[in-house]
Design a protein around this motif. Structure first.
Motif, mmCIF file in Angstrom:
data_model
loop_
_atom_site.group_PDB
_atom_site.id
_atom_site.type_symbol
_atom_site.label_atom_id
_atom_site.label_comp_id
_atom_site.label_asym_id
_atom_site.label_seq_id
_atom_site.Cartn_x
_atom_site.Cartn_y
_atom_site.Cartn_z
ATOM 1 N N LEU A 81 8.690 -0.428 2.951
ATOM 2 C CA LEU A 81 9.473 -1.034 1.873
ATOM 3 C C LEU A 81 10.319 -0.003 1.139
ATOM 4 O O LEU A 81 10.110 0.286 -0.035
ATOM 5 C CB LEU A 81 8.536 -1.763 0.912
ATOM 6 C CG LEU A 81 7.695 -2.871 1.561
ATOM 7 C CD1 LEU A 81 6.717 -3.451 0.556
ATOM 8 C CD2 LEU A 81 8.593 -3.970 2.120
ATOM 9 N N LEU A 82 11.292 0.542 1.839
ATOM 10 C CA LEU A 82 12.212 1.485 1.219
ATOM 11 C C LEU A 82 13.616 0.904 1.216
ATOM 12 O O LEU A 82 13.914 -0.043 1.943
ATOM 13 C CB LEU A 82 12.213 2.818 1.956
ATOM 14 C CG LEU A 82 13.061 2.933 3.245
ATOM 15 C CD1 LEU A 82 13.307 4.394 3.566
ATOM 16 C CD2 LEU A 82 12.429 2.225 4.418
ATOM 17 N N SER A 83 14.463 1.467 0.410
ATOM 18 C CA SER A 83 15.884 1.137 0.424
ATOM 19 C C SER A 83 16.661 2.444 0.331
ATOM 20 O O SER A 83 16.081 3.504 0.058
ATOM 21 C CB SER A 83 16.253 0.229 -0.750
ATOM 22 O OG SER A 83 16.251 0.959 -1.968
ATOM 23 N N GLY A 108 14.343 9.728 -4.537
ATOM 24 C CA GLY A 108 13.122 10.493 -4.339
ATOM 25 C C GLY A 108 11.838 9.708 -4.444
ATOM 26 O O GLY A 108 10.754 10.294 -4.588
ATOM 27 N N MET A 109 11.916 8.407 -4.345
ATOM 28 C CA MET A 109 10.718 7.586 -4.454
ATOM 29 C C MET A 109 9.956 7.569 -3.126
ATOM 30 O O MET A 109 10.476 7.950 -2.081
ATOM 31 C CB MET A 109 11.088 6.169 -4.890
ATOM 32 C CG MET A 109 11.724 6.111 -6.269
ATOM 33 S SD MET A 109 12.230 4.454 -6.777
ATOM 34 C CE MET A 109 10.622 3.694 -7.035
ATOM 35 N N THR A 110 8.715 7.117 -3.190
ATOM 36 C CA THR A 110 7.873 7.057 -2.002
ATOM 37 C C THR A 110 8.259 5.862 -1.131
ATOM 38 O O THR A 110 9.096 5.041 -1.508
ATOM 39 C CB THR A 110 6.393 6.927 -2.408
ATOM 40 O OG1 THR A 110 6.235 5.767 -3.246
ATOM 41 C CG2 THR A 110 5.932 8.164 -3.150
ATOM 42 N N VAL A 111 7.633 5.781 0.047
ATOM 43 C CA VAL A 111 7.872 4.679 0.986
ATOM 44 C C VAL A 111 6.591 3.856 1.099
ATOM 45 O O VAL A 111 5.705 4.168 1.905
ATOM 46 C CB VAL A 111 8.282 5.209 2.371
ATOM 47 C CG1 VAL A 111 8.583 4.046 3.315
ATOM 48 C CG2 VAL A 111 9.491 6.125 2.261
ATOM 49 N N VAL A 163 0.862 -1.187 0.000
ATOM 50 C CA VAL A 163 0.000 0.000 0.000
ATOM 51 C C VAL A 163 0.893 1.230 0.000
ATOM 52 O O VAL A 163 1.805 1.347 0.820
ATOM 53 C CB VAL A 163 -0.933 0.012 1.231
ATOM 54 C CG1 VAL A 163 -1.795 1.275 1.232
ATOM 55 C CG2 VAL A 163 -1.815 -1.231 1.250
ATOM 56 N N ASP A 164 0.643 2.157 -0.895
ATOM 57 C CA ASP A 164 1.481 3.351 -1.029
ATOM 58 C C ASP A 164 0.616 4.603 -0.959
ATOM 59 O O ASP A 164 -0.170 4.870 -1.861
ATOM 60 C CB ASP A 164 2.231 3.309 -2.364
ATOM 61 C CG ASP A 164 3.277 4.421 -2.484
ATOM 62 O OD1 ASP A 164 3.328 5.286 -1.600
ATOM 63 O OD2 ASP A 164 4.035 4.398 -3.471
ATOM 64 N N PRO A 170 -1.397 2.861 6.706
ATOM 65 C CA PRO A 170 -2.396 2.484 5.697
ATOM 66 C C PRO A 170 -2.355 0.998 5.339
ATOM 67 O O PRO A 170 -3.398 0.379 5.096
ATOM 68 C CB PRO A 170 -2.029 3.367 4.495
ATOM 69 C CG PRO A 170 -1.343 4.547 5.093
ATOM 70 C CD PRO A 170 -0.557 3.990 6.235
ATOM 71 N N ALA A 171 -1.159 0.408 5.300
ATOM 72 C CA ALA A 171 -1.045 -1.018 5.010
ATOM 73 C C ALA A 171 -1.643 -1.850 6.136
ATOM 74 O O ALA A 171 -2.308 -2.873 5.898
ATOM 75 C CB ALA A 171 0.419 -1.394 4.789
#
Length: 336
Positions: A310-312, A319-322, A190-191, A206-207
């Motif tokens: 789910l980040l790295s 700059g991506m979301t988590v 869930v993002d 949210p997840a």
């Protein structure tokens, strides 16, 4: 055995036969100090590096749990384990000497729920008589990888959580034990577009909401049929978000919700921000604290929902979301 869209209900529920946990010095100074099996006096646990220390945590937890079950490592058919480090380093080096067939897992801080789910499925289906599910995290190894060098001494926002140094292992089998796993609901990614790596609670809530809602739908249950609903490491920020989100769906968990990240530290006196986090957070808190309450009948049925972000380092720096994920495990008193 299939229930609804994402769940399984075990007709012959596998049991948690034994468990063991080991934590670091800071965790041993918190509210659950009297419940842990082993508290380290030195967070390097006699090793040269933080990563080797985390591997040692897994070795100790595995050895204690298997011994308590009256088994030997040769009796363990499969091991389901993982951690937060790149390529599951802590697990790979930690369990190397045991030579037990390994399923290496990565679910971020939800790994305890993922491993319990897969281990329960394996035993219930008759693919193994005994399995071990295990995970770990270490404050220093995780902070070094995901945030800042420890020497940087940066200020932490109030929304930040403190990675728990600890590991817990669970031996699952068909013979009657401490508690039984009667069902699982596997979560989806869930993002919600969160980009703040210092606010894991907002990213994961949210997840957690989605898998809890789906669990209720799949099993035809409501929050009233659980003594406790226990999330992994949402902390105080994520807890409020989760309760608000579920209220919009018609479920009020405010009186029965607990969060392992809130339970494990005294946030004010220990200066841990919003609470604890990391793979080890939900694992050691379930092992040391909640599982004993299920065993003695204080709690008859809980919904255990470890949560993961789910980040790295690569995704964050680009700059991506988590995105978040959570897995729900129904754990009941052995005689229910």
């Amino acid at each position: 055995m299939q229930k609804g869209k994402q769940s399984l209900c075990f007709t012959e529920a596998p049991f948690i036969i034994s468990t063991a946990n080991i934590v670091g010095k800071k965790e041993g100074e918190g509210p659950l100090a009297g419940h842990f099996d082993v508290i380290g006096e030195d967070d390097k646990f006699g090793q040269n590096t933080w990563e080797e220390a985390e591997s040692t945590l897994q070795k100790e937890a595995f050895t204690m749990a298997v011994g308590r079950a009256g088994l030997k490592k040769e009796d363990i058919r499969y091991l389901f384990a993982g951690d937060l480090l790149g390529q599951n380093m802590a697990t790979s080096f930690g369990v190397l000497d045991f030579q037990v067939p390994l399923f290496g897992l990565y679910g971020a801080c939800s790994t305890c729920g993922e491993s319990l789910s897969l281990g329960a499925m394996c035993v219930a289906a008759g693919y193994a008589d005994h399995v071990v599910t295990m995970t770990s995290s270490h404050f220093a190894s995780a902070e070094k990888q995901f945030r800042f060098p420890l020497e940087y001494a940066n200020q932490r926002p109030k929304s930040a959580t403190w990675t728990v140094t600890g590991s817990a292992a669970f031996v699952l089998g068909k013979e009657k034990g401490m508690a039984k796993i009667t069902g699982i609901t596997t979560g989806k990614i869930v993002d919600f577009g969160i980009k703040d790596s210092m606010n894991m609670g907002a990213a994961m809530a949210p997840a957690a909401k989605e898998v809890i809602r789906q669990h209720f739908e799949d099993f035809g249950r409501s929050e009233k049929e659980y003594d406790r609903i226990i999330t992994g490491d949402l902390g105080t920020v994520g807890q409020k978000i989760l309760i608000d989100l579920l209220l919009k769906d018609g479920y009020d968990i405010s009186k029965i919700h607990s969060d392992c990240g809130i339970e494990i530290f005294d946030a004010e006196s220990q200066n841990t921000g919003a609470g604890g986090s990391g793979c080890g957070c939900s694992a050691v808190t379930l092992s040391a604290y909640f599982l004993k309450q299920i065993e003695d009948g204080t709690l008859k049925r809980i919904l255990f929902v470890p949560t993961g972000a789910l980040l790295s380092t690569v995704s964050f720096n680009e700059g991506m979301t988590v995105p978040g994920i959570a897995h729900a495990v129904v754990i009941e008193h052995a005689d229910v």
